[in-house]
Structure formats: structure tokens, C-alpha cells
Design a protein around this motif. Sequence first.
Motif, PDB file in Angstrom:
ATOM      1  N   SER A  42       0.788  -1.237   0.000  1.00 53.77           N
ATOM      2  CA  SER A  42       0.000   0.000   0.000  1.00 53.77           C
ATOM      3  C   SER A  42       0.819   1.286   0.000  1.00 53.77           C
ATOM      4  CB  SER A  42      -0.937   0.012   1.210  1.00 53.77           C
ATOM      5  OG  SER A  42      -0.186   0.058   2.403  1.00 53.77           O
ATOM      6  N   ASN A  43       2.156   1.197   0.152  1.00 53.73           N
ATOM      7  CA  ASN A  43       3.002   2.389   0.182  1.00 53.73           C
ATOM      8  C   ASN A  43       2.469   3.435   1.165  1.00 53.73           C
ATOM      9  OD1 ASN A  43       5.083   4.174  -0.466  1.00 53.73           O
ATOM     10  ND2 ASN A  43       3.975   5.016  -2.207  1.00 53.73           N
ATOM     11  N   PRO A  44       2.315   3.057   2.431  1.00 57.42           N
ATOM     12  CA  PRO A  44       1.688   3.981   3.379  1.00 57.42           C
ATOM     13  C   PRO A  44       2.639   5.045   3.922  1.00 57.42           C
ATOM     14  CG  PRO A  44       2.333   2.018   4.536  1.00 57.42           C
ATOM     15  CD  PRO A  44       2.646   1.788   3.061  1.00 57.42           C
ATOM     16  N   VAL A  45       2.027   6.078   4.483  1.00 56.26           N
ATOM     17  CA  VAL A  45       2.729   7.039   5.329  1.00 56.26           C
ATOM     18  C   VAL A  45       2.398   6.614   6.758  1.00 56.26           C
ATOM     19  CG1 VAL A  45       2.937   9.435   6.046  1.00 56.26           C
ATOM     20  CG2 VAL A  45       2.507   8.891   3.643  1.00 56.26           C
ATOM     21  N   VAL A  46       3.434   6.458   7.570  1.00 55.76           N
ATOM     22  CA  VAL A  46       3.258   5.995   8.940  1.00 55.76           C
ATOM     23  C   VAL A  46       3.600   7.136   9.883  1.00 55.76           C
ATOM     24  CG1 VAL A  46       4.003   4.315  10.664  1.00 55.76           C
ATOM     25  CG2 VAL A  46       3.839   3.640   8.255  1.00 55.76           C
ATOM     26  N   THR A  65       8.152  -4.974   6.918  1.00 56.68           N
ATOM     27  CA  THR A  65       9.015  -5.459   5.837  1.00 56.68           C
ATOM     28  C   THR A  65       8.632  -4.924   4.468  1.00 56.68           C
ATOM     29  OG1 THR A  65       7.619  -7.422   5.655  1.00 56.68           O
ATOM     30  CG2 THR A  65       9.538  -7.574   7.105  1.00 56.68           C
ATOM     31  N   PHE A  66       8.023  -3.769   4.414  1.00 56.53           N
ATOM     32  CA  PHE A  66       7.602  -3.179   3.146  1.00 56.53           C
ATOM     33  C   PHE A  66       8.025  -1.712   3.116  1.00 56.53           C
ATOM     34  CE2 PHE A  66       4.149  -3.153   6.228  1.00 56.53           C
ATOM     35  CZ  PHE A  66       3.841  -1.803   6.303  1.00 56.53           C
ATOM     36  N   PRO A  67       8.080  -1.099   1.924  1.00 52.40           N
ATOM     37  CA  PRO A  67       8.449   0.311   1.836  1.00 52.40           C
ATOM     38  C   PRO A  67       7.369   1.187   2.463  1.00 52.40           C
ATOM     39  CG  PRO A  67       8.414  -0.716  -0.351  1.00 52.40           C
ATOM     40  CD  PRO A  67       7.864  -1.705   0.615  1.00 52.40           C
ATOM     41  N   LEU A  68       7.813   2.218   3.170  1.00 53.72           N
ATOM     42  CA  LEU A  68       6.889   3.162   3.797  1.00 53.72           C
ATOM     43  C   LEU A  68       7.615   4.468   4.024  1.00 53.72           C
ATOM     44  CD1 LEU A  68       7.796   3.406   7.074  1.00 53.72           C
ATOM     45  CD2 LEU A  68       6.836   1.113   7.062  1.00 53.72           C
ATOM     46  N   GLU A  69       6.855   5.536   4.176  1.00 57.56           N
ATOM     47  CA  GLU A  69       7.415   6.807   4.618  1.00 57.56           C
ATOM     48  C   GLU A  69       7.008   6.974   6.065  1.00 57.56           C
ATOM     49  OE1 GLU A  69       7.716  10.498   2.030  1.00 57.56           O
ATOM     50  OE2 GLU A  69       6.062   9.382   1.112  1.00 57.56           O
ATOM     51  N   GLU A 101      -2.566   5.715   1.772  1.00 53.96           N
ATOM     52  CA  GLU A 101      -2.980   5.105   3.029  1.00 53.96           C
ATOM     53  C   GLU A 101      -2.075   5.620   4.138  1.00 53.96           C
ATOM     54  OE1 GLU A 101      -4.098   0.979   3.271  1.00 53.96           O
ATOM     55  OE2 GLU A 101      -4.442   0.907   1.103  1.00 53.96           O
ATOM     56  N   VAL A 102      -2.665   5.759   5.320  1.00 52.85           N
ATOM     57  CA  VAL A 102      -1.950   6.268   6.483  1.00 52.85           C
ATOM     58  C   VAL A 102      -2.084   5.243   7.602  1.00 52.85           C
ATOM     59  CG1 VAL A 102      -2.002   8.055   8.289  1.00 52.85           C
ATOM     60  CG2 VAL A 102      -2.284   8.706   5.882  1.00 52.85           C
ATOM     61  N   LEU A 103      -1.005   5.055   8.341  1.00 52.53           N
ATOM     62  CA  LEU A 103      -1.023   4.242   9.561  1.00 52.53           C
ATOM     63  C   LEU A 103      -0.623   5.151  10.709  1.00 52.53           C
ATOM     64  CD1 LEU A 103      -1.166   1.571  11.182  1.00 52.53           C
ATOM     65  CD2 LEU A 103       1.251   1.209  10.545  1.00 52.53           C
ATOM     66  N   ILE A 104      -1.505   5.285  11.682  1.00 51.65           N
ATOM     67  CA  ILE A 104      -1.247   6.069  12.891  1.00 51.65           C
ATOM     68  C   ILE A 104      -0.832   5.090  13.987  1.00 51.65           C
ATOM     69  CG2 ILE A 104      -2.215   7.650  14.610  1.00 51.65           C
ATOM     70  CD1 ILE A 104      -2.248   8.827  11.786  1.00 51.65           C
ATOM     71  N   ILE A 105       0.344   5.319  14.600  1.00 50.68           N
ATOM     72  CA  ILE A 105       0.836   4.456  15.675  1.00 50.68           C
ATOM     73  C   ILE A 105       0.809   5.250  16.981  1.00 50.68           C
ATOM     74  CG2 ILE A 105       2.780   3.123  16.567  1.00 50.68           C
ATOM     75  CD1 ILE A 105       3.729   2.771  13.680  1.00 50.68           C
ATOM     76  N   ASP A 106       0.116   4.728  17.976  1.00 45.66           N
ATOM     77  CA  ASP A 106       0.020   5.403  19.271  1.00 45.66           C
ATOM     78  C   ASP A 106       0.204   4.386  20.391  1.00 45.66           C
ATOM     79  OD1 ASP A 106      -0.267   7.529  21.012  1.00 45.66           O
ATOM     80  OD2 ASP A 106      -2.350   7.951  20.504  1.00 45.66           O
ATOM     81  N   ASP A 120      -9.762  11.640  11.892  1.00 46.30           N
ATOM     82  CA  ASP A 120     -10.656  12.522  11.135  1.00 46.30           C
ATOM     83  C   ASP A 120      -9.867  13.581  10.366  1.00 46.30           C
ATOM     84  OD1 ASP A 120     -12.805  11.077  12.097  1.00 46.30           O
ATOM     85  OD2 ASP A 120     -13.388  12.571  13.599  1.00 46.30           O
ATOM     86  N   PHE A 121      -8.839  14.144  10.981  1.00 49.10           N
ATOM     87  CA  PHE A 121      -7.989  15.135  10.316  1.00 49.10           C
ATOM     88  C   PHE A 121      -7.350  14.531   9.063  1.00 49.10           C
ATOM     89  CE2 PHE A 121      -3.682  16.631   9.527  1.00 49.10           C
ATOM     90  CZ  PHE A 121      -3.894  17.989   9.311  1.00 49.10           C
ATOM     91  N   CYS A 122      -6.785  13.325   9.198  1.00 53.37           N
ATOM     92  CA  CYS A 122      -6.125  12.676   8.057  1.00 53.37           C
ATOM     93  C   CYS A 122      -7.112  12.404   6.924  1.00 53.37           C
ATOM     94  CB  CYS A 122      -5.450  11.381   8.501  1.00 53.37           C
ATOM     95  SG  CYS A 122      -3.999  11.642   9.548  1.00 53.37           S
ATOM     96  N   LYS A 123      -8.314  11.969   7.274  1.00 54.80           N
ATOM     97  CA  LYS A 123      -9.328  11.715   6.237  1.00 54.80           C
ATOM     98  C   LYS A 123      -9.713  13.013   5.535  1.00 54.80           C
ATOM     99  CE  LYS A 123     -11.361   7.588   8.312  1.00 54.80           C
ATOM    100  NZ  LYS A 123     -12.530   7.046   9.037  1.00 54.80           N
ATOM    101  N   ARG A 124      -9.954  14.072   6.291  1.00 57.09           N
ATOM    102  CA  ARG A 124     -10.323  15.367   5.702  1.00 57.09           C
ATOM    103  C   ARG A 124      -9.187  15.935   4.851  1.00 57.09           C
ATOM    104  NH1 ARG A 124     -12.090  16.350  10.824  1.00 57.09           N
ATOM    105  NH2 ARG A 124     -10.432  17.861  11.152  1.00 57.09           N
ATOM    106  N   ALA A 125      -7.939  15.616   5.219  1.00 61.90           N
ATOM    107  CA  ALA A 125      -6.780  16.146   4.495  1.00 61.90           C
ATOM    108  C   ALA A 125      -6.413  15.299   3.283  1.00 61.90           C
ATOM    109  CB  ALA A 125      -5.592  16.269   5.444  1.00 61.90           C
ATOM    110  N   GLY A 126      -7.199  14.264   2.962  1.00 66.12           N
ATOM    111  CA  GLY A 126      -7.009  13.560   1.709  1.00 66.12           C
ATOM    112  C   GLY A 126      -6.449  12.152   1.762  1.00 66.12           C
ATOM    113  N   ALA A 127      -6.262  11.587   2.951  1.00 69.45           N
ATOM    114  CA  ALA A 127      -5.786  10.199   3.011  1.00 69.45           C
ATOM    115  C   ALA A 127      -6.818   9.289   2.371  1.00 69.45           C
ATOM    116  CB  ALA A 127      -5.540   9.783   4.457  1.00 69.45           C
TER     117      ALA A 127
END
Length: 185
Positions: A42-46, A65-69, A101-106, A120-127
Motif C-alpha cells: 500500500s506504500n503507506p505514510v506511517v 518489511t515493506f516500503p513506507l514513509e 494510506e496512512v497508519l497512525i501508531i500510538d 478525522d484530520f487525516c481523512k479530511r486532508a485527503g488520506a
Amino acid sequence: MPANLEHIQQIMAEADTLFSTEEVEAAIDRVAEQINQKLFDSNPVVFCVMNGGLIFSGKLLTKLTFPLEQSYLHASRYRNETSGGELFWKAKPEVSFMDREVLIIDDILDEGHTLTAIVDFCKRAGASKVHTAVLMDKQHERKARPDLKADFVGLYCEDRYIFGYGMDYKGYWRNAAGIYAVKGM
């Protein structure tokens, strides 16, 4: 003003161990395996949610084990108050996640107000899609929404004041190697 060091040391000395280092590390391995299966192409932003998500994120990222930012964000609803208000950004995301796609880690899903606001912020900002990973999910009936669940959860715990692996007691013991509950809380 720093906390009373004797009190902080006493908190650890009297704490109940909920999860050992080995149990937490095994949970992180399980979460990594689930994320690897779900997001491998999925080439996500984490994003790591600071400060609590730092330790979990650091341990987890090395097992993906996959590419991500990777980046971080820092948001709070408390701003030195005892009850939450509007989301205040201490550091907004600086990596573009438009149509990605975005992955939020908390560290923990407690009541979930801040995590919900970040999602909600990430969805509104275009994720294109937002996933959440938490080390701990505290079990109680005070969630921001009754249907609120993280996509990836390491461990579940009872409704107590917990610390360790990024979670703190008055700013201390984020570095504790295990997850502990304050005696009587």
C-alpha cells in the motif's frame, strides 16, 4: 516543577506488573505480522503520535518489511488542563499523504478522543484510508464512540492507570521495560 523523585520511585516500587517485557515484545511481533499482511503493497505514510507512541513505533517500524514513509505528529486536547478540549497541534504532519494510506501508531487507546480527531484530520486532508495501531487498548465504557476500535492492537488491559513502553505517570516511566499499573489506581 519536577515531580518529587521519591514519589516517582515509590510508584515503580509498588506498581503491579500487568505485562512483562517478553509479553510486550511478543505483542509487538504479532502486530507487526498483522500490519505486514494488511499493508505490504500500500506504500503507506506511517505517523508516530508523540510522545507516547515513540517507543512502540520505534520497535514496530523495524519489524515492518515493506516500503513506507515515516514521520510523526504531536497533538493534544489537554494543553495543561485536566479535561480535554479542541485538538491542539504541537506538530502537524509534514509528509504529504494525499490519496495515500496512512497508519497512525500510538501508545494507548483509552477514551480515544485524540486518536479519533487525528484520524478525522487525516481523512479530511485527503488520506485514501487511515489505519490505527495501538500497543494497549484499555477496556472500559468511556470510549469517545461506542464503535471505536483500533485496527491493530497489541494488548488489552483493565481500566487502571498504566505506564511503561511509552505510557507515562506524570511524565515519568515511559522508559519502563514492561507495562505496569499504579498501585490502587
